[in-house]
Design a protein around this motif. Structure first.
Motif, PDB file in Angstrom:
ATOM      1  N   MET A   1       0.837  -1.193   0.000  1.00 17.68           N
ATOM      2  CA  MET A   1       0.000   0.000   0.000  1.00 17.68           C
ATOM      3  C   MET A   1       0.874   1.246   0.000  1.00 17.68           C
ATOM      4  SD  MET A   1      -2.591   1.229   3.017  1.00 17.68           S
ATOM      5  CE  MET A   1      -3.154   2.927   3.059  1.00 17.68           C
ATOM      6  N   THR A   2       0.539   2.232  -0.835  1.00 22.40           N
ATOM      7  CA  THR A   2       1.258   3.493  -0.871  1.00 22.40           C
ATOM      8  C   THR A   2       1.044   4.252   0.430  1.00 22.40           C
ATOM      9  OG1 THR A   2       0.935   3.617  -3.250  1.00 22.40           O
ATOM     10  CG2 THR A   2       1.563   5.650  -2.128  1.00 22.40           C
ATOM     11  N   ALA A   3       2.098   4.855   0.961  1.00 27.19           N
ATOM     12  CA  ALA A   3       1.981   5.609   2.202  1.00 27.19           C
ATOM     13  C   ALA A   3       1.030   6.779   2.001  1.00 27.19           C
ATOM     14  CB  ALA A   3       3.358   6.107   2.633  1.00 27.19           C
TER      15      ALA A   3
ATOM     16  N   ALA B   1      -6.020   0.839   6.081  1.00 27.12           N
ATOM     17  CA  ALA B   1      -5.665  -0.524   5.677  1.00 27.12           C
ATOM     18  C   ALA B   1      -5.596  -0.673   4.164  1.00 27.12           C
ATOM     19  CB  ALA B   1      -6.666  -1.518   6.250  1.00 27.12           C
ATOM     20  N   GLY B   2      -6.242   0.218   3.424  1.00 25.05           N
ATOM     21  CA  GLY B   2      -6.257   0.129   1.970  1.00 25.05           C
ATOM     22  C   GLY B   2      -7.304  -0.810   1.420  1.00 25.05           C
ATOM     23  N   SER B   3      -8.146  -1.355   2.303  1.00 29.05           N
ATOM     24  CA  SER B   3      -9.242  -2.234   1.895  1.00 29.05           C
ATOM     25  C   SER B   3     -10.162  -2.413   3.100  1.00 29.05           C
ATOM     26  CB  SER B   3      -8.732  -3.601   1.423  1.00 29.05           C
ATOM     27  OG  SER B   3      -8.085  -4.291   2.485  1.00 29.05           O
ATOM     28  N   THR B   4     -11.294  -3.059   2.894  1.00 26.63           N
ATOM     29  CA  THR B   4     -12.225  -3.248   3.990  1.00 26.63           C
ATOM     30  C   THR B   4     -11.796  -4.435   4.850  1.00 26.63           C
ATOM     31  OG1 THR B   4     -14.090  -2.252   2.831  1.00 26.63           O
ATOM     32  CG2 THR B   4     -14.612  -3.807   4.583  1.00 26.63           C
ATOM     33  N   VAL B   5     -11.329  -4.113   6.033  1.00 29.25           N
ATOM     34  CA  VAL B   5     -10.974  -5.146   7.007  1.00 29.25           C
ATOM     35  C   VAL B   5     -11.990  -5.188   8.142  1.00 29.25           C
ATOM     36  CG1 VAL B   5      -8.512  -5.046   6.492  1.00 29.25           C
ATOM     37  CG2 VAL B   5      -9.459  -3.512   8.234  1.00 29.25           C
TER      38      VAL B   5
ATOM     39  N   GLY C   1     -17.949  -1.538   4.295  1.00 33.83           N
ATOM     40  CA  GLY C   1     -17.007  -0.887   5.202  1.00 33.83           C
ATOM     41  C   GLY C   1     -16.788   0.575   4.894  1.00 33.83           C
ATOM     42  N   CYS C   2     -17.709   1.198   4.181  1.00 30.05           N
ATOM     43  CA  CYS C   2     -17.646   2.626   3.837  1.00 30.05           C
ATOM     44  C   CYS C   2     -16.605   2.942   2.764  1.00 30.05           C
ATOM     45  CB  CYS C   2     -17.356   3.508   5.062  1.00 30.05           C
ATOM     46  SG  CYS C   2     -18.522   3.331   6.427  1.00 30.05           S
ATOM     47  N   VAL C   3     -16.052   1.922   2.120  1.00 34.18           N
ATOM     48  CA  VAL C   3     -15.021   2.119   1.103  1.00 34.18           C
ATOM     49  C   VAL C   3     -15.665   2.177  -0.279  1.00 34.18           C
ATOM     50  CG1 VAL C   3     -12.911   1.178   0.067  1.00 34.18           C
ATOM     51  CG2 VAL C   3     -13.324   0.928   2.535  1.00 34.18           C
TER      52      VAL C   3
ATOM     53  N   ALA D   1     -12.178   5.043   8.915  1.00 34.03           N
ATOM     54  CA  ALA D   1     -10.781   5.406   9.142  1.00 34.03           C
ATOM     55  C   ALA D   1      -9.890   4.168   9.132  1.00 34.03           C
ATOM     56  CB  ALA D   1     -10.652   6.140  10.475  1.00 34.03           C
ATOM     57  N   ARG D   2     -10.327   3.115   9.799  1.00 33.73           N
ATOM     58  CA  ARG D   2      -9.525   1.884   9.832  1.00 33.73           C
ATOM     59  C   ARG D   2      -9.356   1.315   8.430  1.00 33.73           C
ATOM     60  NH1 ARG D   2     -10.881  -3.963  12.760  1.00 33.73           N
ATOM     61  NH2 ARG D   2      -8.852  -4.901  12.239  1.00 33.73           N
ATOM     62  N   ASN D   3     -10.445   1.285   7.660  1.00 38.44           N
ATOM     63  CA  ASN D   3     -10.372   0.694   6.325  1.00 38.44           C
ATOM     64  C   ASN D   3      -9.568   1.564   5.361  1.00 38.44           C
ATOM     65  OD1 ASN D   3     -11.910  -1.487   7.193  1.00 38.44           O
ATOM     66  ND2 ASN D   3     -13.848  -0.514   6.614  1.00 38.44           N
TER      67      ASN D   3
END
Length: 400
Positions: free
Chosen positions: A1-3, A315-319, A268-270, A310-312
């Motif tokens: 994942m890109t910073a 993370a760059g995806s829905t966790v 997950g709101c993504v 915020a968490r997802n």
């Protein structure tokens, strides 16, 4: 994942604030920018239709008890606040948000929290016609109600309309509520319980007229009355339009995001872009295990979605999915209405406490195939909250 060097929260709202808090709580220490079209820091909206309208305090003293942050927390958030600034476009290819005034803001992650704006009637609006969404809206309405108004017409008997009508009645004004549907709140509560809650208007001394639309708003420079579709004319010094809201998504057209009465997201709101999430009134989330999507216009959903999004985003995806049980409340005519769950047509209602027929408080549960799907309480806060917790733990029927 890109910073992620920069995250921009577009919308200085309850949902946007909780997303910003969630980012910092998850350890994000990069640049955090909050863009808000209003000039105010995030504030609590539910009181605007209730105690803010009826209160005796000076509304010019600032946000006061409505403020959701204080200087200490703002220092901990370490965010850049761009207030009084409107987001006009999202260029996902360039990673930029174009702002009013011609500025472009470079960003790696985006939280869309632009909320919703009131719907209006497709009619000329003379002075004295109000909608209620923002603190500035409420300040103008509050002043109008205290400037010699005697007769108020509220168009729309949803929760906002009912709360405003209740506040106006508490101020001693002559209030009429006009609702186009045969009965208000049927989609939310079902016909049986909607009829019970509609009775609160009469209890509070307000006239409720259902089953008729509005043909015109009478008056030249200022409103003098409301002409109904059936030909009746209701005299009015102040008119409040509460016919629902529409999500603020115009600035996202051409961004590549899926827009469908809100911003389409997964559970997950993504959005379709993993570096863009949406929260609050503007977010339309997928319901796991179904082909349905849901957009919730409730305070609790906006608050809780922030941490999940915020968490997802980080993370760059829905966790983590957002699976909180829907919950809302409304204060009308001295009664507190609380609802939790997912009622659908065909669910039956069973009264657990009290008797709705006597005009007092009660607790009811909605059921399908022997399984509880939702709960409704009027002036039963403690037993309602126990039932709400039980619903949150219980399995739901398939397809919910």
């Amino acid at each position: 994942m890109t910073a992620i060097a920069t995250v921009t929260v577009v919308g200085a709202s309850l949902a946007g604030l909780h997303a910003a808090r969630g980012l910092r709580a998850r350890g994000y220490d990069g640049r955090l920018v909050v863009v808000g079209e209003e000039y105010h820091r995030p504030y609590d909206r539910p009181p605007l239709s209730k105690e803010f309208l009826t209160g005796d305090g000076d509304p010019g003293e600032g946000l006061g008890t409505l403020a959701l942050t204080d200087p200490e927390e703002e220092a901990e958030l370490d965010a850049e606040w761009l207030l009084g600034v409107r987001a006009e476009a999202l260029d996902t290819a360039a990673g930029e948000i174009r702002l009013s005034g011609g500025r472009a803001l470079r960003t790696d992650g985006v939280v869309i929290a632009t909320g919703a704006t009131p719907r209006t009637l497709p009619l000329p609006h003379p002075a004295g016609v109000h909608t209620l969404r923002t603190l500035d809206d409420a300040t103008r309405l509050r002043a109008a109600l205290r400037a010699g108004a005697e007769r108020v017409v509220v168009i729309g008997a949803g929760f906002i309309g009912a709360e405003v009508a209740s506040s106006c009645a508490a101020l001693g004004l002559d209030v009429t509520v006009v609702e186009a549907a045969p009965l208000p709140l049927v989609p939310q509560l079902g016909e049986e319980m909607a009829r019970v809650c509609a009775g609160l208007h009469a209890r509070g001394g307000t006239t409720l007229l259902c089953g008729t639309g509005v043909a015109a708003l009478r008056g030249g420079d200022r409103v003098t009355g409301v002409e109904l579709a059936d030909g009746r004319v209701l005299p009015a010094d102040v008119v409040v339009v509460g016919v629902g809201v529409r999500p603020v998504t115009g600035w996202l057209e051409g961004s590549g995001l899926a827009l469908d009465d809100g911003v389409r997201c997964d559970e997950g709101c993504v959005t379709a872009l993993p570096n863009v999430v949406a929260v609050g009134d503007v977010a339309r989330l997928a319901r796991p295990g179904t082909a349905r999507t849901v957009r919730a216009e409730h305070w609790t959903s906006g608050m809780l979605q922030g941490a999940v999004a915020a968490r997802n985003l980080l993370a760059g995806s829905t966790v983590e999915p957002f699976d909180a049980l829907p919950y809302f409340w409304s204060d009308q005519y001295g009664a507190r209405i609380q609802y939790a769950g997912r009622r659908e047509p065909g669910d039956t209602v069973r009264i657990l406490e009290g008797d709705p027929a006597d005009g007092g408080g009660f607790l009811a549960v909605y059921e399908r195939d022997g399984i509880s799907t939702a709960a409704l309480g009027v002036d039963r806060p403690r037993p309602f909250m126990r039932l709400r917790r039980e619903l949150a733990r219980a399995p739901q029927p398939a397809g919910r």
